[in-house]
Design an enzyme around this catalytic site. Structure first.
Site, PDB file in Angstrom:
ATOM      1  N   ASP A  62     119.919  75.729  79.186  1.00  0.00           N
ATOM      2  CA  ASP A  62     119.248  77.001  78.904  1.00  0.00           C
ATOM      3  C   ASP A  62     120.264  77.962  78.322  1.00  0.00           C
ATOM      4  OD1 ASP A  62     117.428  79.028  78.789  1.00  0.00           O
ATOM      5  OD2 ASP A  62     117.390  79.444  80.930  1.00  0.00           O
ATOM      6  N   ASP A 155     115.074  77.915  73.138  1.00  0.00           N
ATOM      7  CA  ASP A 155     116.468  77.920  73.594  1.00  0.00           C
ATOM      8  C   ASP A 155     116.704  77.131  74.878  1.00  0.00           C
ATOM      9  OD1 ASP A 155     115.018  79.774  75.140  1.00  0.00           O
ATOM     10  OD2 ASP A 155     116.830  80.885  75.626  1.00  0.00           O
ATOM     11  N   GLU A 156     115.779  76.272  75.272  1.00  0.00           N
ATOM     12  CA  GLU A 156     116.016  75.474  76.477  1.00  0.00           C
ATOM     13  C   GLU A 156     115.306  74.133  76.366  1.00  0.00           C
ATOM     14  OE1 GLU A 156     114.154  76.646  80.182  1.00  0.00           O
ATOM     15  OE2 GLU A 156     112.787  77.987  79.109  1.00  0.00           O
TER      16      GLU A 156
END
EC number: 2.7.7.7
Length: 442
Positions: A62, A155-156
């Site tokens: 993350d 983003d993860e």
């Protein structure tokens, strides 16, 4: 033992050395013996050690305050300032940097409340194209390590590194540490890692030590670690369900661990069965590679509420153009058009219409959207409007020639011609009014 790396004073480190062997340096990748407090190779105190470190293969990565970190990377003057990424006074916080979070700013917080909490914050409008490009770069680096990458957002993602030791000549933990160093050195932002035996524990671990974290939850310690945690730690336990559990006297995961799965199922249905498994640190879900998008949409929040139909229509058209451009770029089309409205009192309204054929065309999306909008503009004030398409398919079946409606075919050809001009000369090269008037229903 759940390991959370914390940079402690040298005196404290001497009193509390790591208890297990084969510490991994996150800064250079070197391995050190048990009890080491600083890397023998580079001197870094950022070591991670755990009895199961070299056997665990499921990770959750993350990025740290992703949008804000990118903006700080691109403007070093912002490094020591509180930064909020969001949409103006009437919008909400998309991301806040860790300095702003100290003041109580959180994602999804209304912007006016965020600025009350942190009046000196620098507010930046989201630049989704820039963030998406960085996200793609990181995703490609993940996929170079393993084909089993399951994105959760821009983003993860989850990664399953089972069986990759021979390919990378490194354990999964070493491979992950190297990836995080590359993201920081090459891309200029930081990320946190959770390493565990399953997805649930990996996701929990990645949140333990942000930013720049690398936390491990071993299978042998999972139940003990979870026992003291609040029930809200479990996926799916939101505020409403948490209140229900509280009303039944259940506040910790440890309390769930003492209950029979059949009793939890009787009380809470399918969610009860999920609680029974996760509370024990068990999760049988596999890491599944990236799936295609389920919908494509765009929305905007107004600075002032709008109730007038004529004022809403041009905004709707601009959103339709954005959705259409994304569909065309991705080579996909959608059959169902979805309108989203949010009233002044934050009530969300969604309406949908299915077309006979999949479409990529802004005009067709707009036609359906404006019809749906007309039925909702009854004097209510709206703070947000959005449009999207779902039931996605390949573009080769989209927008077939209409032999009955000649005007529809003319509009299609006109839109495609405009697309070509915009590609050659820029988005502002052609004004819509030359061909179509979005205030008219076609």
């Amino acid at each position: 033992m759940v390991h959370k790396h914390v940079d402690m004073p040298e005196k404290d480190k001497a009193e509390k050395p790591f208890e297990t062997a084969r510490a991994l340096c996150r800064d250079c990748g070197a391995r050190s013996a048990a009890g080491t407090v600083r890397c023998k190779a580079c001197g870094s105190p950022r070591l991670v050690s755990h009895p199961e470190l070299d056997s665990l293969t499921i990770a959750h990565i993350d990025c740290d305050a992703f949008y804000a970190s990118i903006e700080k990377r691109d403007n070093p003057e912002l490094q020591d300032q509180p930064v909020i990424i969001g949409g103006g006074q009437r919008g909400v916080v998309s991301t806040a940097c860790y300095i702003a979070r100290i003041y109580g700013v959180r994602s999804a917080m209304p912007m006016f409340k965020a600025l009350e909490a942190c009046p000196d914050a620098v507010v930046i409008k989201p630049n989704m194209e820039k963030y998406a490009a960085v996200g793609r770069d990181i995703r490609e680096r993940m996929q170079a390590l393993t084909p089993l990458v399951e994105p959760l957002s821009i983003d993860e993602a989850f990664l399953d590194l089972t069986g990759t030791e021979r390919l990378h000549h490194a354990t999964p933990a070493e491979t992950l540490a190297k990836l995080i160093r590359e993201i920081e050195n090459d891309i200029g932002i930081t990320a946190s890692v959770g390493l565990a035996a399953n997805k649930f524990l990996a996701k929990v671990a990645s949140d333990l030590e942000k930013p720049r974290g690398f936390s491990v939850i071993g299978q042998s310690e999972a139940k003990r670690f979870l026992a003291d945690q609040p029930v809200s730690l479990i996926w799916g336990v939101g505020r409403v369900f948490q209140k229900k559990l509280f009303a039944d006297g259940i506040k910790t995961i440890g309390q769930l661990q003492t209950m029979e799965p059949s009793d939890l199922a009787a009380r809470y249905g399918s969610m009860g069965l999920r609680l029974a498994q996760l509370c024990q640190g068990e999760d049988e879900r596999l890491v599944k590679p990236e799936r295609g998008a389920k919908s494509v949409s765009s929305e905007t929040t107004f600075n002032q509420d709008i109730s007038d139909f004529d004022a809403l229509r041009p905004v709707l058209w601009q959103l339709c153009e954005k959705v259409s451009a994304r569909l065309k770029k991705a080579g996909i089309a959608g059959r169902t058009i979805n309108l989203k409205l949010k009233t002044a009192d934050f009530k969300t309204i969604t309406r949908a219409r299915q077309s006979s054929d999949p479409t990529q065309l802004a005009n067709r999306i707009y036609q359906a959207g404006v019809d749906l909008l007309a039925k909702e503009t009854d004097g209510r004030r709206f703070r947000l409007i959005g449009i999207g398409v779902s039931d996605l398919s390949a573009a080769d079946t989209a927008d077939p020639t209409d032999l009955i409606d000649e005007q529809a075919e003319r509009r299609k050809q006109a839109e495609l011609a405009m697309d070509n001009l915009k590609t050659k000369f820029g988005k502002s090269a052609v004004e819509l009014g030359l061909v179509l008037d979005p205030k008219k229903k076609h």
